[in-house]
Design a protein around this motif. Sequence first.
Motif, PDB file in Angstrom:
ATOM      1  N   GLU A  25       0.847  -1.205   0.000  1.00 12.39           N
ATOM      2  CA  GLU A  25       0.000   0.000   0.000  1.00 12.39           C
ATOM      3  C   GLU A  25       0.877   1.247   0.000  1.00 12.39           C
ATOM      4  OE1 GLU A  25      -3.552   2.062   2.631  1.00 12.39           O
ATOM      5  OE2 GLU A  25      -2.003   0.867   3.601  1.00 12.39           O
ATOM      6  N   SER A  26       1.914   1.250   0.836  1.00  9.83           N
ATOM      7  CA  SER A  26       2.825   2.383   0.891  1.00  9.83           C
ATOM      8  C   SER A  26       3.528   2.590  -0.452  1.00  9.83           C
ATOM      9  CB  SER A  26       3.862   2.169   1.994  1.00  9.83           C
ATOM     10  OG  SER A  26       4.755   3.246   2.074  1.00  9.83           O
ATOM     11  N   ALA A  27       3.882   1.492  -1.120  1.00 14.87           N
ATOM     12  CA  ALA A  27       4.553   1.588  -2.417  1.00 14.87           C
ATOM     13  C   ALA A  27       3.661   2.276  -3.448  1.00 14.87           C
ATOM     14  CB  ALA A  27       4.951   0.196  -2.902  1.00 14.87           C
ATOM     15  N   LEU A  28       2.398   1.879  -3.509  1.00 19.26           N
ATOM     16  CA  LEU A  28       1.489   2.473  -4.498  1.00 19.26           C
ATOM     17  C   LEU A  28       1.113   3.899  -4.124  1.00 19.26           C
ATOM     18  CD1 LEU A  28      -0.854  -0.472  -5.567  1.00 19.26           C
ATOM     19  CD2 LEU A  28       1.288   0.328  -6.578  1.00 19.26           C
ATOM     20  N   LEU A  29       1.038   4.202  -2.830  1.00 19.42           N
ATOM     21  CA  LEU A  29       0.768   5.577  -2.416  1.00 19.42           C
ATOM     22  C   LEU A  29       1.895   6.514  -2.848  1.00 19.42           C
ATOM     23  CD1 LEU A  29      -0.719   5.136   1.171  1.00 19.42           C
ATOM     24  CD2 LEU A  29      -1.868   6.132  -0.803  1.00 19.42           C
ATOM     25  N   ALA A  30       3.111   5.983  -2.958  1.00 19.16           N
ATOM     26  CA  ALA A  30       4.260   6.805  -3.340  1.00 19.16           C
ATOM     27  C   ALA A  30       4.223   7.209  -4.805  1.00 19.16           C
ATOM     28  CB  ALA A  30       5.561   6.050  -3.034  1.00 19.16           C
ATOM     29  N   VAL A  31       3.459   6.475  -5.626  1.00 14.96           N
ATOM     30  CA  VAL A  31       3.476   6.748  -7.070  1.00 14.96           C
ATOM     31  C   VAL A  31       2.089   7.008  -7.648  1.00 14.96           C
ATOM     32  CG1 VAL A  31       5.564   5.369  -7.420  1.00 14.96           C
ATOM     33  CG2 VAL A  31       3.326   4.280  -7.644  1.00 14.96           C
ATOM     34  N   SER A  32       1.059   7.000  -6.800  1.00 17.37           N
ATOM     35  CA  SER A  32      -0.312   7.119  -7.297  1.00 17.37           C
ATOM     36  C   SER A  32      -1.077   8.181  -6.518  1.00 17.37           C
ATOM     37  CB  SER A  32      -1.051   5.779  -7.161  1.00 17.37           C
ATOM     38  OG  SER A  32      -0.295   4.721  -7.698  1.00 17.37           O
ATOM     39  N   ALA A  33      -2.100   8.730  -7.168  1.00 12.17           N
ATOM     40  CA  ALA A  33      -2.921   9.749  -6.521  1.00 12.17           C
ATOM     41  C   ALA A  33      -3.986   9.142  -5.638  1.00 12.17           C
ATOM     42  CB  ALA A  33      -3.578  10.642  -7.577  1.00 12.17           C
ATOM     43  N   THR A  34      -4.415   7.920  -5.937  1.00 12.50           N
ATOM     44  CA  THR A  34      -5.473   7.308  -5.142  1.00 12.50           C
ATOM     45  C   THR A  34      -5.269   5.807  -5.075  1.00 12.50           C
ATOM     46  OG1 THR A  34      -7.875   7.025  -4.917  1.00 12.50           O
ATOM     47  CG2 THR A  34      -7.013   7.127  -7.158  1.00 12.50           C
ATOM     48  N   VAL A  35      -5.493   5.239  -3.892  1.00 15.62           N
ATOM     49  CA  VAL A  35      -5.290   3.810  -3.651  1.00 15.62           C
ATOM     50  C   VAL A  35      -6.479   3.277  -2.861  1.00 15.62           C
ATOM     51  CG1 VAL A  35      -3.850   2.096  -2.475  1.00 15.62           C
ATOM     52  CG2 VAL A  35      -2.773   4.000  -3.675  1.00 15.62           C
ATOM     53  N   ALA A  36      -6.946   2.088  -3.233  1.00  8.42           N
ATOM     54  CA  ALA A  36      -8.067   1.458  -2.533  1.00  8.42           C
ATOM     55  C   ALA A  36      -7.692   0.028  -2.188  1.00  8.42           C
ATOM     56  CB  ALA A  36      -9.322   1.480  -3.394  1.00  8.42           C
ATOM     57  N   LEU A  37      -8.206  -0.461  -1.038  1.00  5.80           N
ATOM     58  CA  LEU A  37      -7.944  -1.821  -0.578  1.00  5.80           C
ATOM     59  C   LEU A  37      -9.244  -2.594  -0.472  1.00  5.80           C
ATOM     60  CD1 LEU A  37      -5.765   0.196   0.975  1.00  5.80           C
ATOM     61  CD2 LEU A  37      -5.107  -1.922   2.090  1.00  5.80           C
ATOM     62  N   PHE A  38      -9.176  -3.881  -0.849  1.00  8.12           N
ATOM     63  CA  PHE A  38     -10.343  -4.753  -0.794  1.00  8.12           C
ATOM     64  C   PHE A  38      -9.922  -6.101  -0.215  1.00  8.12           C
ATOM     65  CE2 PHE A  38     -10.487  -1.963  -4.461  1.00  8.12           C
ATOM     66  CZ  PHE A  38     -11.695  -1.311  -4.300  1.00  8.12           C
ATOM     67  N   ARG A  39     -10.736  -6.609   0.677  1.00  4.59           N
ATOM     68  CA  ARG A  39     -10.431  -7.906   1.285  1.00  4.59           C
ATOM     69  C   ARG A  39     -11.350  -8.977   0.719  1.00  4.59           C
ATOM     70  NH1 ARG A  39     -10.918  -9.744   7.674  1.00  4.59           N
ATOM     71  NH2 ARG A  39      -9.858 -11.746   7.427  1.00  4.59           N
ATOM     72  N   ASP A  40     -10.765 -10.111   0.321  1.00  4.54           N
ATOM     73  CA  ASP A  40     -11.527 -11.277  -0.127  1.00  4.54           C
ATOM     74  C   ASP A  40     -11.638 -12.217   1.074  1.00  4.54           C
ATOM     75  OD1 ASP A  40     -12.503 -13.651  -1.164  1.00  4.54           O
ATOM     76  OD2 ASP A  40     -11.383 -13.488  -3.039  1.00  4.54           O
ATOM     77  N   GLU A  41     -12.793 -12.202   1.712  1.00  6.00           N
ATOM     78  CA  GLU A  41     -12.953 -12.989   2.933  1.00  6.00           C
ATOM     79  C   GLU A  41     -12.869 -14.494   2.672  1.00  6.00           C
ATOM     80  OE1 GLU A  41     -16.302 -11.891   5.220  1.00  6.00           O
ATOM     81  OE2 GLU A  41     -15.794  -9.764   5.300  1.00  6.00           O
ATOM     82  N   ALA A  42     -13.250 -14.913   1.471  1.00  3.09           N
ATOM     83  CA  ALA A  42     -13.221 -16.342   1.155  1.00  3.09           C
ATOM     84  C   ALA A  42     -11.805 -16.897   1.163  1.00  3.09           C
ATOM     85  CB  ALA A  42     -13.875 -16.593  -0.203  1.00  3.09           C
ATOM     86  N   THR A  43     -10.851 -16.104   0.652  1.00  2.00           N
ATOM     87  CA  THR A  43      -9.461 -16.562   0.584  1.00  2.00           C
ATOM     88  C   THR A  43      -8.582 -15.905   1.651  1.00  2.00           C
ATOM     89  OG1 THR A  43      -8.883 -14.829  -1.013  1.00  2.00           O
ATOM     90  CG2 THR A  43      -9.671 -16.947  -1.897  1.00  2.00           C
ATOM     91  N   ASP A  44      -9.137 -14.944   2.389  1.00  2.00           N
ATOM     92  CA  ASP A  44      -8.396 -14.188   3.398  1.00  2.00           C
ATOM     93  C   ASP A  44      -7.162 -13.522   2.789  1.00  2.00           C
ATOM     94  OD1 ASP A  44      -8.014 -13.125   5.913  1.00  2.00           O
ATOM     95  OD2 ASP A  44      -6.756 -14.789   6.587  1.00  2.00           O
ATOM     96  N   THR A  45      -7.350 -12.950   1.590  1.00  2.00           N
ATOM     97  CA  THR A  45      -6.284 -12.207   0.932  1.00  2.00           C
ATOM     98  C   THR A  45      -6.804 -10.812   0.585  1.00  2.00           C
ATOM     99  OG1 THR A  45      -6.906 -13.053  -1.268  1.00  2.00           O
ATOM    100  CG2 THR A  45      -5.215 -14.280  -0.037  1.00  2.00           C
ATOM    101  N   TRP A  46      -5.876  -9.950   0.140  1.00  2.00           N
ATOM    102  CA  TRP A  46      -6.214  -8.564  -0.132  1.00  2.00           C
ATOM    103  C   TRP A  46      -5.900  -8.191  -1.585  1.00  2.00           C
ATOM    104  CZ3 TRP A  46      -8.099  -4.909   3.453  1.00  2.00           C
ATOM    105  CH2 TRP A  46      -8.280  -5.406   4.741  1.00  2.00           C
TER     106      TRP A  46
END
Length: 295
Positions: A25-46
């Motif tokens: 997340e920090s990496a993409l915030l350094a090069v992008s204007a907007t960042v969003a996160l989504f959690r897949d509860e079925a696989t417990d991944t992001w």
Amino acid sequence: MKKQPAQLETLVLDQLPEEAVPSYESALLAVSATVALFRDEATDTWRIEAVREALADQDALTTALALAAGLSGYEAVLERAPVEAEGWLARTVEAFPEQEIGRRFLIRPTHVEPRLTYGRIPLTLDAGLAFGSGEHSSTQGCLMALEGLHRRPRYVLDVGSGSGILAMGAAKMFRGARALATDIEPWSVRVAEENVTMNGLKRRMRVILADGYRHAAIRTGQPFDLIFANILARPLCAMAADLGAHLAPGGRAILAGLLGTQARMVLIAHRRAGLVLERRIDLAPWCTLVLRKDS
């Protein structure tokens, strides 16, 4: 002649394990204007999605992702796709409404008409610059921790300030306070300076380009009564001794950008620096710590 909209692209990192999320997340915030996160509860991944100009610096993106891989020990696969520029800002505006945080703060995007607020401290931010917009749980946790402070700080430091939202919140909440915000990204410093002006805080808040605590304004200034550090768990641990050295006796530190599972590691590092835990705020999966330096 009508100005042509910028060409944009979407950057996607999928199926990330939870422990790798803060670094990427920090990496993409350094090069992008907007960042969003989504959690897949079925696989417990992001899944992390970012939008930026398609012709932006590729070397900066490569470096940021390499650093994230080194910090997290997980090498993510980046997916890229073009996105229609027209209408994107409108969708961003729609997705960034005025929002209340905790009991005291109100985040007001620039596209929302100003109005009288009662019992809330308004912080005005640009919807097109989403990092540090208050939508992220780490930012929310810091503002909630801030409103719970009872001792009025005179000198405030915000390390890795991004938009400057936390230092601005402290300067507005405690009217006699003077705030110093720092960031390692020149773009972040420019954005924060614009936000400081927009919020009428130029006389009491300064923004500088600095790496951690390595700046004369920090080394030679007064000890700080309040220090924010909303970054990542490993850098927090690495800078714990510096934080302890620059925090005044009886002062508070508000730390965020860490997962709940990383709280113990961060606490141990700061206990060695003479700080004790005063409060913990969990907004799963993120965690905010309020620490105190005893006299």
